[in-house]
Design a protein around this motif. Structure first.
Motif, PDB file in Angstrom:
ATOM      1  N   HIS A  11       1.107  -1.277   0.046  1.00  0.00           N
ATOM      2  CA  HIS A  11      -0.062   0.157  -0.032  1.00  0.00           C
ATOM      3  C   HIS A  11       0.962   1.198  -0.018  1.00  0.00           C
ATOM      4  O   HIS A  11       0.529   2.468  -0.746  1.00  0.00           O
ATOM      5  CB  HIS A  11      -0.998  -0.053   1.278  1.00  0.00           C
ATOM      6  CG  HIS A  11      -1.951   1.159   1.039  1.00  0.00           C
ATOM      7  ND1 HIS A  11      -1.830   2.231   1.993  1.00  0.00           N
ATOM      8  CD2 HIS A  11      -2.880   1.426   0.279  1.00  0.00           C
ATOM      9  CE1 HIS A  11      -2.847   3.183   1.975  1.00  0.00           C
ATOM     10  NE2 HIS A  11      -3.530   2.618   0.934  1.00  0.00           N
ATOM     11  N   TRP A  12       1.803   1.140   0.855  1.00  0.00           N
ATOM     12  CA  TRP A  12       2.728   2.389   0.804  1.00  0.00           C
ATOM     13  C   TRP A  12       3.493   2.941  -0.688  1.00  0.00           C
ATOM     14  O   TRP A  12       3.617   3.828  -0.955  1.00  0.00           O
ATOM     15  CB  TRP A  12       3.706   2.153   1.795  1.00  0.00           C
ATOM     16  CG  TRP A  12       4.921   1.208   1.557  1.00  0.00           C
ATOM     17  CD1 TRP A  12       4.883  -0.114   2.012  1.00  0.00           C
ATOM     18  CD2 TRP A  12       5.865   1.200   0.851  1.00  0.00           C
ATOM     19  NE1 TRP A  12       5.881  -0.856   1.554  1.00  0.00           N
ATOM     20  CE2 TRP A  12       6.744  -0.129   0.689  1.00  0.00           C
ATOM     21  CE3 TRP A  12       6.556   2.332  -0.185  1.00  0.00           C
ATOM     22  CZ2 TRP A  12       7.714  -0.477   0.104  1.00  0.00           C
ATOM     23  CZ3 TRP A  12       7.734   1.783  -0.683  1.00  0.00           C
ATOM     24  CH2 TRP A  12       8.296   0.684  -0.725  1.00  0.00           C
ATOM     25  N   LEU A  13       3.461   1.889  -1.541  1.00  0.00           N
ATOM     26  CA  LEU A  13       3.892   2.246  -2.644  1.00  0.00           C
ATOM     27  C   LEU A  13       2.953   2.793  -3.597  1.00  0.00           C
ATOM     28  O   LEU A  13       3.590   3.545  -4.423  1.00  0.00           O
ATOM     29  CB  LEU A  13       4.541   0.793  -3.237  1.00  0.00           C
ATOM     30  CG  LEU A  13       5.390   0.941  -4.641  1.00  0.00           C
ATOM     31  CD1 LEU A  13       6.635   1.662  -4.578  1.00  0.00           C
ATOM     32  CD2 LEU A  13       5.768  -0.443  -5.146  1.00  0.00           C
ATOM     33  N   VAL A  14       1.673   2.119  -3.524  1.00  0.00           N
ATOM     34  CA  VAL A  14       0.605   2.623  -4.459  1.00  0.00           C
ATOM     35  C   VAL A  14      -0.332   3.663  -4.178  1.00  0.00           C
ATOM     36  O   VAL A  14      -1.311   4.065  -4.603  1.00  0.00           O
ATOM     37  CB  VAL A  14       0.308   1.375  -5.093  1.00  0.00           C
ATOM     38  CG1 VAL A  14       1.107   0.716  -5.827  1.00  0.00           C
ATOM     39  CG2 VAL A  14      -0.524   0.658  -4.139  1.00  0.00           C
ATOM     40  N   SER A  32      -5.560  -6.818   4.116  1.00  0.00           N
ATOM     41  CA  SER A  32      -4.293  -6.208   4.127  1.00  0.00           C
ATOM     42  C   SER A  32      -3.388  -7.028   5.050  1.00  0.00           C
ATOM     43  O   SER A  32      -3.952  -7.480   6.130  1.00  0.00           O
ATOM     44  CB  SER A  32      -4.165  -4.863   3.930  1.00  0.00           C
ATOM     45  OG  SER A  32      -4.492  -4.243   5.292  1.00  0.00           O
ATOM     46  N   HIS A  33      -2.194  -7.079   4.895  1.00  0.00           N
ATOM     47  CA  HIS A  33      -1.324  -7.380   6.000  1.00  0.00           C
ATOM     48  C   HIS A  33      -0.135  -6.586   5.834  1.00  0.00           C
ATOM     49  O   HIS A  33       0.188  -5.768   5.140  1.00  0.00           O
ATOM     50  CB  HIS A  33      -0.936  -8.981   5.723  1.00  0.00           C
ATOM     51  CG  HIS A  33      -0.038  -9.144   4.354  1.00  0.00           C
ATOM     52  ND1 HIS A  33      -0.458  -9.257   3.419  1.00  0.00           N
ATOM     53  CD2 HIS A  33       1.253  -9.283   4.411  1.00  0.00           C
ATOM     54  CE1 HIS A  33       0.527  -9.359   2.285  1.00  0.00           C
ATOM     55  NE2 HIS A  33       1.554  -9.401   3.188  1.00  0.00           N
ATOM     56  N   VAL A  34       0.625  -6.881   7.174  1.00  0.00           N
ATOM     57  CA  VAL A  34       1.921  -6.005   7.597  1.00  0.00           C
ATOM     58  C   VAL A  34       2.846  -6.893   6.945  1.00  0.00           C
ATOM     59  O   VAL A  34       3.317  -8.013   7.310  1.00  0.00           O
ATOM     60  CB  VAL A  34       2.087  -5.557   8.986  1.00  0.00           C
ATOM     61  CG1 VAL A  34       3.458  -5.006   9.066  1.00  0.00           C
ATOM     62  CG2 VAL A  34       1.039  -4.710   9.331  1.00  0.00           C
ATOM     63  N   SER A  35       3.748  -6.290   6.145  1.00  0.00           N
ATOM     64  CA  SER A  35       5.061  -7.134   5.513  1.00  0.00           C
ATOM     65  C   SER A  35       6.207  -6.535   6.307  1.00  0.00           C
ATOM     66  O   SER A  35       6.361  -5.259   6.543  1.00  0.00           O
ATOM     67  CB  SER A  35       5.015  -7.227   4.147  1.00  0.00           C
ATOM     68  OG  SER A  35       5.121  -6.071   3.608  1.00  0.00           O
ATOM     69  N   SER A  67       1.376   3.435   5.989  1.00  0.00           N
ATOM     70  CA  SER A  67       0.009   3.485   6.522  1.00  0.00           C
ATOM     71  C   SER A  67      -0.787   2.227   6.196  1.00  0.00           C
ATOM     72  O   SER A  67      -0.788   1.978   5.118  1.00  0.00           O
ATOM     73  CB  SER A  67      -0.572   4.747   6.704  1.00  0.00           C
ATOM     74  OG  SER A  67      -0.981   4.979   5.308  1.00  0.00           O
ATOM     75  N   PRO A  68      -1.785   1.583   7.026  1.00  0.00           N
ATOM     76  CA  PRO A  68      -2.505   0.684   6.724  1.00  0.00           C
ATOM     77  C   PRO A  68      -3.542   1.132   5.876  1.00  0.00           C
ATOM     78  O   PRO A  68      -3.818   2.424   5.791  1.00  0.00           O
ATOM     79  CB  PRO A  68      -3.169   0.360   8.135  1.00  0.00           C
ATOM     80  CG  PRO A  68      -2.946   1.408   8.823  1.00  0.00           C
ATOM     81  CD  PRO A  68      -2.030   2.053   8.568  1.00  0.00           C
TER      82      PRO A  68
END
Length: 69
Positions: A11-14, A32-35, A67-68
């Motif tokens: 998400h942070w990329l797009v 979504s998940h945190v990587s 951010s989520p």
């Protein structure tokens, strides 16, 4: 005609492109998940300044943009 592709991207990329409407989120039922992000470098007595600078820049910037949804 624009190409239609599906990609699973962080998400942070797009985020900005999704917010602008340039990209569209599909499969909303997928959670979504945190990587984790890792920086790996060779062990040695001295870490090159450019490597240390890159690690510091990533460590400072990623939390601000990750951010989520």
């Amino acid at each position: 005609m624009a190409a239609r592709l599906i990609a699973w991207l962080p998400h942070w990329l797009v985020r900005k492109r999704v917010e602008s409407g340039e990209l569209v989120r599909v499969m909303r039922q997928m959670s979504s998940h945190v990587s984790e992000v890792w920086a790996v470098w060779p062990e040695g007595p001295h870490l090159p300044t450019c490597v240390r600078s890159a690690i510091d820049a990533l460590a400072g910037a990623l939390p601000k943009v990750a951010s989520p949804l």
